[in-house]
Design an enzyme around this catalytic site. Structure first.
Site, PDB file in Angstrom:
ATOM      1  N   GLN A  82      50.676  29.829  31.678  1.00  0.00           N
ATOM      2  CA  GLN A  82      51.284  31.040  32.075  1.00  0.00           C
ATOM      3  C   GLN A  82      50.468  32.076  32.594  1.00  0.00           C
ATOM      4  OE1 GLN A  82      55.187  31.636  29.575  1.00  0.00           O
ATOM      5  NE2 GLN A  82      53.789  30.753  28.338  1.00  0.00           N
ATOM      6  N   ASN A  83      49.173  32.023  32.249  1.00  0.00           N
ATOM      7  CA  ASN A  83      48.131  32.954  32.651  1.00  0.00           C
ATOM      8  C   ASN A  83      47.663  33.031  33.983  1.00  0.00           C
ATOM      9  OD1 ASN A  83      48.390  33.491  29.603  1.00  0.00           O
ATOM     10  ND2 ASN A  83      46.490  32.353  29.046  1.00  0.00           N
ATOM     11  N   HIS A 121      52.123  31.038  37.401  1.00  0.00           N
ATOM     12  CA  HIS A 121      52.092  32.222  37.909  1.00  0.00           C
ATOM     13  C   HIS A 121      51.181  32.648  38.586  1.00  0.00           C
ATOM     14  CE1 HIS A 121      54.556  32.913  33.817  1.00  0.00           C
ATOM     15  NE2 HIS A 121      55.610  32.577  34.745  1.00  0.00           N
ATOM     16  N   CYS A 158      50.415  36.345  57.374  1.00  0.00           N
ATOM     17  CA  CYS A 158      49.885  35.062  57.866  1.00  0.00           C
ATOM     18  C   CYS A 158      49.734  33.947  57.029  1.00  0.00           C
ATOM     19  CB  CYS A 158      48.743  35.582  58.781  1.00  0.00           C
ATOM     20  SG  CYS A 158      47.094  35.910  57.712  1.00  0.00           S
ATOM     21  N   GLY A 204      49.368  30.123  22.189  1.00  0.00           N
ATOM     22  CA  GLY A 204      49.429  31.629  22.347  1.00  0.00           C
ATOM     23  C   GLY A 204      50.236  31.918  23.188  1.00  0.00           C
TER      24      GLY A 204
END
Length: 284
Positions: free
Chosen positions: A104-105, A122, A133, A221
């Site tokens: 997710q980092n 992400h 463009c 984490g």
């Protein structure tokens, strides 16, 4: 490590030995690299809300404020180095114990540590995309252009968020110049998923496929507060795949997990990595 954590780590060690482990990492894995967590013990509350896609694309003033803050924040994110947790994950992958790495980092530290084929749910702050463009360019190139366009910008960030957005007073943002795409003069944006955007479908499909084929889903984490990460835990449970979590503090995945280790990742993960040479011929 106390006795309970040692016993829990030994159990997780056995699951690693079987191979077929998929990693899902969150901001807590990068705190030892100097990047704060959102909700964990090292985290600090934002003064403002994160930038949304709708605001970024529709409000030039908000966009200028974002780029000024992000330009400062990149000094921390861009200069961060992999910690023992990232290095442990990369080592497990080299030993054949992992069948996937999902993060997710947006800091790119898994790849900097040597991990391959990481699913970046992400995106990555090191890439810049033109919204007109579609051209992708390196963040370092944009840093040079913004620095040249703002020679008198001397603001200092009071804190940095995990998404690279710095905290500073609006008064220090006056006069900051935003540069356009070099190819088409279009609007530039970090190649990350903002609030209000959806994760690209191909990334989600790949991540779900990895989870469904895993023996173990190992969360590192993440508090699993948002559905973006928690949905993979729910899918693992639905498919009968065991779930292990290593995280500091409360996580919303606890009701679904077979094993939860509440301890510093920088202590637990290197100790696991130190024992995995014996698995070289067991995994797979």
């Amino acid at each position: 490590m106390d006795l309970q954590v040692v016993e829990q780590a030994a159990r997780l060690d056995g699951w690693l030995a079987e191979g077929g482990v998929v990693i899902l990492s969150g901001a807590g894995l990068s705190t030892d690299s100097g990047i704060p967590d959102y909700r964990g013990p090292s985290g600090s509350a934002r003064r403002g809300t994160p930038m949304t896609y709708q605001t970024f694309t529709s409000d030039p003033i908000a966009r200028r404020r974002y780029w000024a803050r992000s330009h400062l924040g990149w000094r921390t994110i861009g200069g961060a180095r992999p910690n023992d947790g990232h290095l442990s994950v990369a080592r497990w992958q080299r030993l054949g114990l992992l069948s996937g790495v999902i993060t997710q980092n947006v800091d790119g530290l898994h790849q900097a540590a040597g991990a391959r084929e990481v699913v970046e749910l992400h995106g990555n702050l090191a890439r810049i995309v033109c919204l007109d463009c579609g051209e992708l360019t390196a963040r370092d190139e944009l840093v040079a252009r913004l620095t040249a366009a703002n020679p008198e910008f001397t603001a200092v960030a009071s804190s940095i968020n995990p998404d690279g957005d710095a905290e500073l007073d609006d008064a220090e943002l006056d006069g900051f110049t935003v540069v356009p795409c070099r190819s088409c003069d279009g609007v530039l944006k970090p190649d990350v998923v903002y609030f209000g955007e959806t994760v690209p479908a191909d990334r989600v499909t790949t991540a779900f496929a990895q989870v469904e084929a895993a023996r173990t889903l190992l969360i590192l984490g993440s508090s699993l507060t948002v559905m973006s990460g928690r949905r993979f835990v729910l899918r693992a449970v639905k498919e009968g795949i065991r779930v292990a979590i290593v995280n500091r503090g409360v996580t919303r995945g606890e009701p679904y997990a077979d094993l939860v280790i509440d301890a510093p990742l920088g202590v637990v993960l290197p100790n696991l990595a130190a024992d995995t040479d014996k698995y070289r011929f067991i995994a797979g």
